[in-house]
Design an enzyme around this catalytic site. Structure first.
Site, PDB file in Angstrom:
ATOM      1  N   LYS A 111     -35.461 -69.488 116.858  1.00 13.30           N
ATOM      2  CA  LYS A 111     -36.642 -69.051 115.676  1.00 13.30           C
ATOM      3  C   LYS A 111     -37.755 -69.670 116.583  1.00 13.30           C
ATOM      4  O   LYS A 111     -38.649 -68.280 116.211  1.00 13.30           O
ATOM      5  CB  LYS A 111     -36.488 -70.484 114.695  1.00 13.30           C
ATOM      6  CG  LYS A 111     -35.045 -70.231 114.005  1.00 13.30           C
ATOM      7  CD  LYS A 111     -34.904 -68.408 113.373  1.00 13.30           C
ATOM      8  CE  LYS A 111     -34.352 -68.392 112.703  1.00 13.30           C
ATOM      9  NZ  LYS A 111     -33.627 -66.843 112.121  1.00 13.30           N
ATOM     10  N   LYS A 194     -24.077 -60.263 117.785  1.00 12.79           N
ATOM     11  CA  LYS A 194     -23.343 -60.456 115.738  1.00 12.79           C
ATOM     12  C   LYS A 194     -23.873 -59.847 114.952  1.00 12.79           C
ATOM     13  O   LYS A 194     -24.962 -59.248 115.127  1.00 12.79           O
ATOM     14  CB  LYS A 194     -22.812 -61.756 116.196  1.00 12.79           C
ATOM     15  CG  LYS A 194     -24.449 -62.441 115.328  1.00 12.79           C
ATOM     16  CD  LYS A 194     -24.265 -63.740 114.747  1.00 12.79           C
ATOM     17  CE  LYS A 194     -24.756 -64.666 113.793  1.00 12.79           C
ATOM     18  NZ  LYS A 194     -25.238 -65.351 113.547  1.00 12.79           N
ATOM     19  N   LYS A 197     -28.093 -60.587 108.666  1.00 11.00           N
ATOM     20  CA  LYS A 197     -28.567 -60.644 108.265  1.00 11.00           C
ATOM     21  C   LYS A 197     -29.739 -60.180 108.106  1.00 11.00           C
ATOM     22  O   LYS A 197     -30.373 -59.246 107.782  1.00 11.00           O
ATOM     23  CB  LYS A 197     -28.729 -61.757 107.056  1.00 11.00           C
ATOM     24  CG  LYS A 197     -27.045 -61.917 106.370  1.00 11.00           C
ATOM     25  CD  LYS A 197     -26.957 -62.413 104.756  1.00 11.00           C
ATOM     26  CE  LYS A 197     -25.613 -63.239 104.649  1.00 11.00           C
ATOM     27  NZ  LYS A 197     -25.567 -64.290 104.176  1.00 11.00           N
TER      28      LYS A 197
HETATM   29  P1  TYM Z   1     -24.762 -67.481 106.958  1.00  6.38           P
HETATM   30  O1  TYM Z   1     -24.850 -67.063 105.270  1.00  6.38           O
HETATM   31  O2  TYM Z   1     -25.254 -67.177 108.017  1.00  6.38           O
HETATM   32  O3  TYM Z   1     -23.037 -66.479 107.111  1.00  6.38           O
HETATM   33  C1  TYM Z   1     -21.409 -67.591 106.676  1.00  6.38           C
HETATM   34  C2  TYM Z   1     -20.785 -67.776 106.692  1.00  6.38           C
HETATM   35  O4  TYM Z   1     -20.393 -66.684 107.863  1.00  6.38           O
HETATM   36  C3  TYM Z   1     -20.354 -66.761 108.522  1.00  6.38           C
HETATM   37  N1  TYM Z   1     -20.826 -65.324 109.507  1.00  6.38           N
HETATM   38  C4  TYM Z   1     -19.950 -64.841 110.937  1.00  6.38           C
HETATM   39  N2  TYM Z   1     -18.862 -64.811 110.566  1.00  6.38           N
HETATM   40  C5  TYM Z   1     -18.734 -64.037 112.165  1.00  6.38           C
HETATM   41  N3  TYM Z   1     -19.255 -62.327 113.034  1.00  6.38           N
HETATM   42  C6  TYM Z   1     -20.328 -62.807 112.430  1.00  6.38           C
HETATM   43  N4  TYM Z   1     -20.997 -61.647 112.824  1.00  6.38           N
HETATM   44  C7  TYM Z   1     -20.330 -64.003 111.384  1.00  6.38           C
HETATM   45  N5  TYM Z   1     -21.626 -63.534 110.716  1.00  6.38           N
HETATM   46  C8  TYM Z   1     -21.858 -65.237 110.098  1.00  6.38           C
HETATM   47  C9  TYM Z   1     -20.617 -67.827 109.028  1.00  6.38           C
HETATM   48  O5  TYM Z   1     -20.472 -68.036 110.379  1.00  6.38           O
HETATM   49  C10 TYM Z   1     -20.802 -68.565 107.969  1.00  6.38           C
HETATM   50  O6  TYM Z   1     -19.385 -69.251 107.941  1.00  6.38           O
HETATM   51  N6  TYM Z   1     -26.173 -71.750 107.785  1.00  6.38           N
HETATM   52  C11 TYM Z   1     -25.077 -71.660 107.304  1.00  6.38           C
HETATM   53  C12 TYM Z   1     -25.019 -71.893 105.547  1.00  6.38           C
HETATM   54  C13 TYM Z   1     -24.212 -72.968 105.571  1.00  6.38           C
HETATM   55  C14 TYM Z   1     -23.810 -73.681 105.157  1.00  6.38           C
HETATM   56  C15 TYM Z   1     -24.140 -75.071 104.799  1.00  6.38           C
HETATM   57  C16 TYM Z   1     -22.399 -72.864 106.043  1.00  6.38           C
HETATM   58  C17 TYM Z   1     -25.740 -73.602 104.626  1.00  6.38           C
HETATM   59  N7  TYM Z   1     -25.335 -74.561 105.016  1.00  6.38           N
HETATM   60  C18 TYM Z   1     -22.883 -75.742 104.607  1.00  6.38           C
HETATM   61  C19 TYM Z   1     -21.435 -74.083 105.915  1.00  6.38           C
HETATM   62  C20 TYM Z   1     -21.696 -75.193 105.691  1.00  6.38           C
HETATM   63  C21 TYM Z   1     -25.135 -69.611 107.667  1.00  6.38           C
HETATM   64  O7  TYM Z   1     -26.346 -69.549 107.659  1.00  6.38           O
HETATM   65  O8  TYM Z   1     -24.386 -69.366 106.951  1.00  6.38           O
END
Ligand code: TYM
Length: 329
Positions: A111, A194, A197
């Site tokens: 970031k 990867k 979003k």
């Molecule tokens: P986020 O919203 O970016 O992603 C949600 C879940 O999707 C998985 N993911 C992926 N897996 C494989 N390939 C990709 N290209 C890919 N993009 C996303 C992520 O690993 C995740 O499992 N910080 C977290 C949200 C969060 C969270 C938590 C997760 C907040 N508190 C507590 C688990 C436990 C996030 O931004 O995920």
């Protein structure tokens, strides 16, 4: 029975990376565990959504959770900001988190590089809020993709530190939940890295046919192999990785052979990939559109989920306050 917690940030719609990296497993997971699935809307504030976008994004992710098959009878599906105990635990855990270790996390360093004009404290303490999300239910398993591995490690660190400081064995150290498979990384369409979003290189479950065709046809490729059995460059490997998720083995074999014989036409491969993604998305997209129209149903699910989650969160916070030494007069 294990307590499983999983979260998705409500920065936008769910993409194929979310689905194949995490959500696909949620559906199996809910059968055998005490599951909490939530929408991380506090986390989305690091990018300042407008009030309308904030609410619409949460609403869409909730509809998407339901559209892919999460069952509100079996699990608790809730919105993070409905649980006021989470920010209190976040505050308490912040006292045990060191600025140095937070500054060293890869996502924070990224970031600083990508948005040097907005390095807010919310970004620095992002892993602490994530730890609070997990520890508030004393969860022992957390399904994540490869990109979240380090955040989960931080959650274990904070749990261990709390236990050590207060000489208790209170918080479990949460482990990744991946059914014994390797953590998945779904690639984007821009040739490197990867699907994400914020990267804008993704295909969303709610994308219509025209959008999917347009995105896939524009995906980065190269000028084609010049030698038989040539090693694939990353953008081409990525196209095949996406095919592996949505296409039949015979289709993949067909294009691999064409590649190995230097006869491949990427236009044909992309057309096929787009059609297979469209076919995969179609039933989910239909569900998303239907469910997202039904405000009464969404309200009911979010309220029931919040009630279940609050009960567990209130119990943990009460115990944590006692451990720390807060006492009523
Ligand atoms: P986020 O919203 O970016 O992603 C949600 C879940 O999707 C998985 N993911 C992926 N897996 C494989 N390939 C990709 N290209 C890919 N993009 C996303 C992520 O690993 C995740 O499992 N910080 C977290 C949200 C969060 C969270 C938590 C997760 C907040 N508190 C507590 C688990 C436990 C996030 O931004 O995920």
């Amino acid at each position: 029975m294990e307590t499983v917690l999983s979260g998705i940030r409500s920065t936008g719609n769910l993409h194929l990376g979310n689905y194949f990296g995490a959500v696909k497993n949620f559906i199996k997971m809910q059968e055998e565990n005490n599951c909490y699935f939530f929408i991380a809307d506090y986390h989305s504030l690091t990018t300042y959504p407008t009030p309308e976008d904030l609410h619409n994004n949460v609403r869409m992710v909730l509809a998407e959770y339901l559209a892919v098959g999460l069952d509100p009878e079996k699990s608790s599906i809730y919105v993070q900001s409905d649980i006021r105990e989470i920010p209190e635990l976040y505050l308490l855990l912040n006292m045990n988190a060191y600025v140095g270790e937070l500054e060293r996390t890869t996502s924070f360093k990224d970031k600083i590089r990508t948005q040097p004009n907005n390095v807010n404290a919310g970004l620095l303490t992002y892993p602490v809020l994530m730890a609070a999300d997990i520890l508030i239910h004393r969860a022992n398993k957390v399904p994540v993709g490869k990109d979240q591995e380090q955040n989960l490690e931080m959650a274990r660190k904070f749990a261990k530190r709390f236990n050590h400081l207060y000489k208790v064995d209170y918080f479990p150290e949460p482990q990744p939940y991946n059914f014994g498979e390797e953590l998945v990384k779904v690639p984007g369409l821009d040739g490197a890295g990867k699907m994400g979003k914020t990267a804008g290189n993704g295909i969303y479950l709610v994308d219509d046919e025209k959008t999917i065709r347009k995105k896939v046809m524009r995906a980065v490729s190269d000028s084609g192999p010049t030698e038989m059995n040539q090693k694939m460059a990353e953008p081409i490997q990525n196209l095949f990785s996406l095919m592996k998720l949505v296409s039949d083995q015979s289709t993949i074999d067909f294009f691999k052979e064409k590649y190995n014989n230097c006869e491949i036409r990427y236009g044909d491969l992309k057309k096929q990939l787009a059609e297979d993604i469209i076919k995969f998305n179609a039933p989910i997209r239909k569900n998303i559109l239907e469910i997202s129209e039904d405000s009464a149903y969404l309200r009911k699910i979010a309220n029931i989920g919040a009630e279940k989650a609050r009960e567990s969160a209130a119990k943990t916070l009460k115990e944590v306050r006692e451990i720390i030494g807060f006492k009523p007069f």
